[in-house]
Design a protein around this motif. Sequence first.
Motif, PDB file in Angstrom:
ATOM      1  N   VAL A 110       0.848  -1.194   0.000  1.00 47.14           N
ATOM      2  CA  VAL A 110       0.000   0.000   0.000  1.00 47.14           C
ATOM      3  C   VAL A 110       0.883   1.243   0.000  1.00 47.14           C
ATOM      4  O   VAL A 110       1.841   1.339   0.786  1.00 47.14           O
ATOM      5  CB  VAL A 110      -0.934   0.024   1.230  1.00 47.14           C
ATOM      6  N   THR A 111       0.555   2.174  -0.878  1.00 48.75           N
ATOM      7  CA  THR A 111       1.257   3.469  -0.894  1.00 48.75           C
ATOM      8  C   THR A 111       0.238   4.592  -1.005  1.00 48.75           C
ATOM      9  O   THR A 111      -0.899   4.365  -1.455  1.00 48.75           O
ATOM     10  CB  THR A 111       2.240   3.563  -2.078  1.00 48.75           C
ATOM     11  N   THR A 112       0.630   5.770  -0.586  1.00 49.04           N
ATOM     12  CA  THR A 112      -0.213   6.963  -0.733  1.00 49.04           C
ATOM     13  C   THR A 112       0.656   8.104  -1.248  1.00 49.04           C
ATOM     14  O   THR A 112       1.895   8.035  -1.217  1.00 49.04           O
ATOM     15  CB  THR A 112      -0.855   7.368   0.607  1.00 49.04           C
ATOM     16  N   GLU A 113       0.002   9.145  -1.692  1.00 49.64           N
ATOM     17  CA  GLU A 113       0.703  10.322  -2.201  1.00 49.64           C
ATOM     18  C   GLU A 113       0.697  11.434  -1.152  1.00 49.64           C
ATOM     19  O   GLU A 113      -0.362  11.805  -0.646  1.00 49.64           O
ATOM     20  CB  GLU A 113       0.035  10.822  -3.480  1.00 49.64           C
ATOM     21  N   LYS A 114       1.864  11.895  -0.789  1.00 53.68           N
ATOM     22  CA  LYS A 114       2.066  13.069   0.062  1.00 53.68           C
ATOM     23  C   LYS A 114       1.728  12.856   1.536  1.00 53.68           C
ATOM     24  O   LYS A 114       2.399  13.419   2.408  1.00 53.68           O
ATOM     25  CB  LYS A 114       1.261  14.267  -0.469  1.00 53.68           C
ATOM     26  N   TYR A 115       0.679  12.101   1.822  1.00 59.91           N
ATOM     27  CA  TYR A 115       0.234  12.020   3.221  1.00 59.91           C
ATOM     28  C   TYR A 115       0.103  10.562   3.672  1.00 59.91           C
ATOM     29  O   TYR A 115      -0.051   9.650   2.847  1.00 59.91           O
ATOM     30  CB  TYR A 115      -1.114  12.732   3.407  1.00 59.91           C
ATOM     31  N   ASP A 116       0.124  10.392   4.991  1.00 54.93           N
ATOM     32  CA  ASP A 116      -0.039   9.041   5.547  1.00 54.93           C
ATOM     33  C   ASP A 116      -1.513   8.640   5.542  1.00 54.93           C
ATOM     34  O   ASP A 116      -2.397   9.441   5.193  1.00 54.93           O
ATOM     35  CB  ASP A 116       0.518   8.986   6.977  1.00 54.93           C
ATOM     36  N   ILE A 117      -1.781   7.391   5.946  1.00 58.15           N
ATOM     37  CA  ILE A 117      -3.155   6.898   6.048  1.00 58.15           C
ATOM     38  C   ILE A 117      -3.180   5.775   7.078  1.00 58.15           C
ATOM     39  O   ILE A 117      -2.153   5.137   7.349  1.00 58.15           O
ATOM     40  CB  ILE A 117      -3.679   6.393   4.677  1.00 58.15           C
ATOM     41  N   SER A 118      -4.334   5.561   7.648  1.00 53.86           N
ATOM     42  CA  SER A 118      -4.488   4.444   8.585  1.00 53.86           C
ATOM     43  C   SER A 118      -4.937   3.215   7.792  1.00 53.86           C
ATOM     44  O   SER A 118      -5.847   3.302   6.961  1.00 53.86           O
ATOM     45  CB  SER A 118      -5.528   4.790   9.653  1.00 53.86           C
TER      46      SER A 118
END
Length: 290
Positions: A110-118
């Motif tokens: 799992v990856t996200t752009e710019k910000y973290d995530i739970s």
Amino acid sequence: MAEEKKAGVESENGGKSTPEEELAKRQALLEARAISEATATADSSYVPSPSLLASTDPLPLLKQVDGPDLAKYSDSPNVYVAKHVPIAVRKSLDVPIYVTVGGSVVEYSVTTEKYDISFGVVAERDEKETIVKANDREDTHLSPCTGKFLVGTVPCTLVFTFDNQYSWITEKSATYKITVTPPSKENVMAGRRRRAKATLKSVNEDASSAGERLENASTQKSSLESTIEKLEKELEESKKNLEAVTKEVDFLSVRCDLRKTQISMLNERLEKGWEDETGSSGEVEEGENA
């Protein structure tokens, strides 16, 4: 000579693996062994669910033991990919994946752009819910959040949760890749035999327990039937007695009413005399006086 030396080096390297390749092979072998042992443990400790044991149809239990139909079986990986999936502010996204073959290996990234995530993973089954990965905030914008696990008990639904409920301002963009690799046909065949042995043990234990309960219930049933039969006879006898007593009550009620009437009439005669004696009584008395 230089050309000959070069050819010799290429031949030597072509026949041997590099240290990195050897390490990768050893890790792969260790991982395969760990997966095989974990699968064997899960199969050997398999216990049919209460709903399967409670079913009056014998087939659902056997289907669970049999596993997939090998005539139509494929051990090719199933890959689920999505890119740049928006996760709105104060919202979350659940990605459910249904797994039907025990011994399947699941990998995720799992990856996200710019910000973290739970992010979290839960395995849902009929009787319980297992947390595979707790729902925690991950710095997926810096490096991928990856994981790998074995699915032992099936069927189950794996729920991959992308949670942005903690964010009041920023929408997140998530990319994920989930790979479900079923076991080989050989492992499926070995697994169904292990599950069959474990299930046979559970079914025998349940049959023994049910037999004892049946014997106790049958004894209690016979005792209650005997008691009811005795009570029914007593009830029938009581009904007959009640009928006789009712007739006696009716007869005696009429008799008592009759006697009350007779007593009242007799007392009235003794107090007031008889109607037919009024005139006769006076003449008798006068005659006597003369």
